[in-house]
Scaffold this motif. Structure first.
Motif, mmCIF file in Angstrom:
data_model
loop_
_atom_site.group_PDB
_atom_site.id
_atom_site.type_symbol
_atom_site.label_atom_id
_atom_site.label_comp_id
_atom_site.label_asym_id
_atom_site.label_seq_id
_atom_site.Cartn_x
_atom_site.Cartn_y
_atom_site.Cartn_z
ATOM 1 N N GLN A 14 0.800 -1.225 0.000
ATOM 2 C CA GLN A 14 0.000 0.000 0.000
ATOM 3 C C GLN A 14 0.832 1.273 0.000
ATOM 4 O O GLN A 14 0.519 2.236 -0.691
ATOM 5 N N PRO A 56 0.280 4.807 -2.748
ATOM 6 C CA PRO A 56 -0.743 5.321 -1.839
ATOM 7 C C PRO A 56 -1.981 5.831 -2.564
ATOM 8 O O PRO A 56 -1.901 6.374 -3.664
ATOM 9 N N ASN A 57 -3.129 5.610 -1.916
ATOM 10 C CA ASN A 57 -4.420 6.129 -2.392
ATOM 11 C C ASN A 57 -4.775 5.630 -3.789
ATOM 12 O O ASN A 57 -5.335 6.373 -4.602
ATOM 13 N N LYS A 58 -4.479 4.373 -4.052
ATOM 14 C CA LYS A 58 -4.770 3.798 -5.357
ATOM 15 C C LYS A 58 -5.836 2.703 -5.253
ATOM 16 O O LYS A 58 -5.976 2.036 -4.235
ATOM 17 N N ASP A 108 -10.190 -0.760 -3.247
ATOM 18 C CA ASP A 108 -9.081 0.034 -2.739
ATOM 19 C C ASP A 108 -7.979 -0.908 -2.267
ATOM 20 O O ASP A 108 -8.253 -1.968 -1.700
#
Length: 306
Positions: A134, A138-140, A155
């Protein structure tokens, strides 16, 4: 009649797939709800092991042949991903399992490894989301990742997957089985995306895991982003060891340029080839359970050698 039989078989297939992937959480993670004796050893099966971090899933625990006789003995533990592929062809992808139980029995008999407990963690339909490191992306969402053929709206949630292993599964294993609980005797291993999450686990929890086995590591996920993450995140080589390998056929044919870059980072960080780190290339080996079955003894020896 033929139509009825077809409908019935389709229904049965869908039911079995749903059951295998662990969709219904259990409220009680009991010890050894099902026990299978195989080749002088035992596999304890914990169906639908529940978690507050990830979806429930099956957990298989392989016990070495002397476990029941040596009541005072405690054992190292190897946690392995894609647990349904490890011991039984009936549950394994493509009908071929890794044969980890057979490999361990032979290695123990030949005095090449310490007797150890192997914990097989079944994957879930969110496999890519749970196995993709992660902090490297990030934020994918999974669908945003390059180098991944399976797309989904999930997510990326590998931080929660590791919390499940470290804060729920490991305490359960340590409480219900005779284990050596320290970092020096706790290992983690997997193939493809399972190789990525194993490298991530030893980096995020260096005080928990002392060694990682990364087989046919799928470096192209996220265009090699995990390599850049590991450049600054890998643990101290004085107290950790890491195994890498790759083949040259099918999906593995993509891995060599990435692995060479990773190998250079290992050298820079002070890992010593053949001592606390090894990378092996297997000419002609493909990306499959069949190929991993043929060489699983090699990372097992590296991690669990006497």
């Amino acid at each position: 009649m033929r139509l009825f039989k077809t409908v019935f078989l389709v229904f049965l297939y869908l039911f079995l797939i749903s059951y295998s992937f662990g969709q219904v959480p259990s409220q009680n993670n009991k010890v050894g709800k099902l026990e299978i004796k195989t080749n002088m050893s035992t596999i304890k099966k914990h169906k639908q092991f529940s978690s507050k971090f990830v979806d429930a899933r099956n957990i298989d625990v392989w016990l070495p042949p002397d476990y029941e006789q040596n009541k005072d003995e405690k054992y190292p533990v190897l946690y392995m991903h894609d647990g349904q592929n490890l011991f039984e062809p009936e549950t394994s992808y493509g009908g071929i399992d890794w044969g980890v139980d057979e490999a361990m029995l032979k290695l123990i008999k030949d005095n090449k490894v310490r007797p150890a407990i192997v914990v097989g963690i079944w994957n879930s339909p969110k496999r890519v989301a749970e196995y993709m490191p992660q902090k490297a992306v990030p934020n994918k969402k999974v669908e945003e990742l390059s180098g991944i053929t399976i797309k989904s709206q999930d997510d990326i949630c590998s931080d929660n997957y590791l919390k499940f292993i470290v804060y729920e599964l490991k305490p359960f294993i340590d409480s219900n089985y005779r284990t050596l609980t320290d970092q020096e005797n706790t290992f983690i291993m997997g193939s493809s995306m399972g190789g990525l999450i194993s490298a991530y686990a030893i980096s995020e929890y260096p005080n928990v895991f002392g060694g990682a086995g990364c087989v046919s590591t799928h470096w192209p996920a996220g265009s090699g982003a995990v390599i850049e993450y590991l450049r600054t995140a890998l643990p101290d080589p004085k107290t950790h060891k890491i195994y890498f390998d790759y083949g040259t056929e099918t999906l593995d044919s993509l891995y060599e340029p990435y692995q060479k870059k990773m190998d250079q980072i290992m050298k820079t960080l002070g890992y010593q080839d053949g001592k606390n780190w090894v990378t092996k290339k297997f000419e002609g080996a493909e990306h499959s359970e069949r190929a991993w079955r043929e060489r699983v003894h090699i990372p097992l020896i590296f991690l669990l050698h006497k």
